[in-house]
Enzyme design. Structure first.
Site, mmCIF file in Angstrom:
data_model
loop_
_atom_site.group_PDB
_atom_site.id
_atom_site.type_symbol
_atom_site.label_atom_id
_atom_site.label_comp_id
_atom_site.label_asym_id
_atom_site.label_seq_id
_atom_site.Cartn_x
_atom_site.Cartn_y
_atom_site.Cartn_z
ATOM 1 N N HIS A 223 0.873 -1.177 0.000
ATOM 2 C CA HIS A 223 0.000 0.000 0.000
ATOM 3 C C HIS A 223 0.912 1.229 0.000
ATOM 4 O O HIS A 223 2.009 1.182 0.557
ATOM 5 C CB HIS A 223 -0.840 -0.052 1.276
ATOM 6 N N ASP B 174 2.880 -4.759 7.868
ATOM 7 C CA ASP B 174 1.643 -3.992 7.744
ATOM 8 C C ASP B 174 0.480 -4.981 7.859
ATOM 9 O O ASP B 174 0.223 -5.762 6.941
ATOM 10 C CB ASP B 174 1.642 -3.277 6.383
ATOM 11 N N GLN C 94 -4.752 -5.531 6.663
ATOM 12 C CA GLN C 94 -5.750 -6.463 6.126
ATOM 13 C C GLN C 94 -5.682 -7.848 6.766
ATOM 14 O O GLN C 94 -6.549 -8.683 6.500
ATOM 15 C CB GLN C 94 -5.584 -6.605 4.604
ATOM 16 N N LYS D 248 -10.668 -0.834 10.499
ATOM 17 C CA LYS D 248 -10.845 -2.014 9.638
ATOM 18 C C LYS D 248 -11.148 -3.254 10.477
ATOM 19 O O LYS D 248 -11.267 -4.354 9.953
ATOM 20 C CB LYS D 248 -9.573 -2.256 8.808
ATOM 21 N N CYS E 131 -4.755 2.368 -3.839
ATOM 22 C CA CYS E 131 -3.500 2.850 -3.213
ATOM 23 C C CYS E 131 -2.364 1.855 -3.393
ATOM 24 O O CYS E 131 -1.497 1.718 -2.514
ATOM 25 C CB CYS E 131 -3.683 3.161 -1.726
HETATM 26 N N1 PLP Z 1 -2.004 -0.945 4.408
HETATM 27 C C1 PLP Z 1 -2.964 -1.626 3.794
HETATM 28 C C2 PLP Z 1 -2.670 -2.997 3.270
HETATM 29 C C3 PLP Z 1 -4.234 -1.076 3.662
HETATM 30 O O1 PLP Z 1 -5.199 -1.767 3.044
HETATM 31 C C4 PLP Z 1 -4.486 0.221 4.171
HETATM 32 C C5 PLP Z 1 -5.798 0.867 3.992
HETATM 33 O O2 PLP Z 1 -6.562 0.538 3.132
HETATM 34 C C6 PLP Z 1 -3.445 0.884 4.817
HETATM 35 C C7 PLP Z 1 -2.219 0.268 4.909
HETATM 36 C C8 PLP Z 1 -3.632 2.245 5.396
HETATM 37 O O3 PLP Z 1 -4.489 2.178 6.484
HETATM 38 P P1 PLP Z 1 -5.032 3.500 7.178
HETATM 39 O O4 PLP Z 1 -5.603 4.348 6.082
HETATM 40 O O5 PLP Z 1 -6.051 3.007 8.132
HETATM 41 O O6 PLP Z 1 -3.875 4.144 7.852
#
Ligand code: PLP
Length: 409
Positions: free
Chosen positions: A126, A203, A206, A229, A367
């Protein structure tokens, strides 16, 4: 008993008020839980009760209400430590979400980076696990290098091994890709990173909503997730770090509560986690997040993972019946979502037609522009699941896709 018969899906759905509202004259079919999940009444009620009956600042007040509020806040820290099997509550830093967690770590290790040092991230990250590293690398003269992925969307571990060297400072990878659904072998990535003395960050945006996370078993040094999430409120997430790793990091933001002594000759800082929690934290959201963790725990993360696997199998087979549909991300181990394109159609048009049927999916680049570039695409459609998703909703999606295809092709 199989996941599909054992899982109390009707009782779960009854807990989520948003799922009862209609959309464009149809029942809402919400298939965008990878973006954010809906909230059970238990979380909404907990927030409401906190604001109506228990609200007071944390860590500062000399009065009973503030002490009680602080106890609730620190109680959620202990609860999160148990939820993720952290070594101790002080390993849990409350942040806004994964984006802030990565920015925190990137900023905190910046002073350690030297020109030519390398941070490795995968091609399927991401943007929040790419751009913060690029920002600090540019300032330090360090380099951010992408670990390649194959045509199925699996991480190329051999390539990673070849990229590691004494210049590698940190390897940061996504546990479950939000663009492809791939579940990465993060324990193996951590082992490889450690073999050259690099840190490993994961990270978990998900993964944490869909499977039991044991940070010690994963073997990484840092792990991040977003509460919104995971059925929790917006504005709160967790950065877990091994205590010795957190203790070695510089502060991220300066401000109240993160200090030891402040003078104009210099300032000393508090220990982790407080060193990283400058200012008034999102304590109401943290209390709500505690209710979300309780909800997930009561349901059981292993049962949630089984239900997710059941939905994924069902959706994969059902989507494969749609003519011209190509799934993007066909890794052997996947979770939570299906990304796809349909020949002769644009994902944005599919999204609009489904919306008319009350079906909410995500379309676009998610993203993950480097993933789109890797697969030669501009965008995909993505259906993603939550604890409340049903196979009937997957059927509605497939019917909607047939309709969209009839209109568009
Ligand atoms: N990493 C992954 C794999 C994501 O799917 C997301 C959000 O969709 C993020 C990071 C960023 O999360 P946040 O916007 O809650 O900081």
């Amino acid at each position: 008993m199989s996941a599909s018969t054992d899982y109390p899906i009707d009782a779960i759905r009854a807990d989520f008020p948003m799922l009862k509202r209609p959309m464009n004259g149809r029942p809402l079919v919400y298939l965008d839980s990878a973006a954010t999940t809906h909230k059970p009444q238990q979380v909404i009620d907990r927030l409401s009760r906190f604001y109506s009956e228990e609200y007071a600042t944390v860590r500062r007040g000399a009065y009973s209400l503030s002490h009680a509020s602080t106890a609730l806040f620190e109680g959620v820290r202990a609860q999160a430590a148990a939820f993720f099997n952290a070594g101790r509550p002080e390993e849990i830093v409350f942040v806004r979400g994964v984006t802030e967690a990565v920015n925190l770590v990137a900023t905190a290790i910046w002073s350690r980076l030297r020109p030519g040092d390398e941070v490795l991230v995968s091609t399927m990250e991401h943007h929040s696990n790419i751009v913060p590293w690029q920002l600090v690398a540019a300032r330090a003269g360090a380099i951010v290098r992408p670990i390649p992925i194959d045509d199925r969307g699996e991480l190329d571990l051999e390539a990673l091994e070849g990229m590691l060297s004494e210049k590698t400072r940190l390897v940061s990878v996504v546990h479950v890709s939000n663009g492809l659904g791939t579940v990465n072998p993060v324990a193996e990535v951590a082992r490889l990173a450690h073999s050259v003395g690099a840190l490993c960050m994961v990270d978990g945006a998900q993964s944490a909503p869909h499977m039991a996370i044991d940070v010690q078993a994963l073997g990484c040094d840092l792990f991040a997730c977003s509460g919104h999430k995971m059925l929790g409120p917006t504005g709160v997430g967790v950065l877990w770090g091994r205590y010795d790793v957190l203790a070695s990091l510089d502060p991220y933001q300066g401000g109240g509560e993160m200090i030891d002594v402040v003078t104009f000759d210099g300032t000393t800082f508090d220990d982790p986690p407080y060193r990283f929690e400058a200012g008034t934290p999102a304590f109401a959201q943290v209390v709500g997040f505690g209710a979300a963790l309780s909800y997930l725990s009561a349901l059981g993360m292993d049962r949630i993972a089984d239900w997710d696997a059941h939905l994924l199998d069902y959706a994969t087979a059902a989507l494969d019946t749609v003519p011209g549909l190509r799934r993007i991300g066909t890794a052997a181990h996947r979770s939570g979502l299906v990304s796809f394109v349909i020949d002769g159609t644009h994902p944005a048009d599919i999204g609009s037609i489904l919306d008319q049927e009350g079906i909410a999916i995500r379309v676009g680049q998610h993203c993950v522009q480097p993933v789109m570039a890797r697969f030669g695409l501009h965008s995909t459609a993505r259906a993603s699941f939550g604890v409340y998703t049903t196979t009937a909703e997957v059927d509605a999606l497939v019917r909607g896709l047939h309709t969209a295809r009839d209109i568009l092709v």
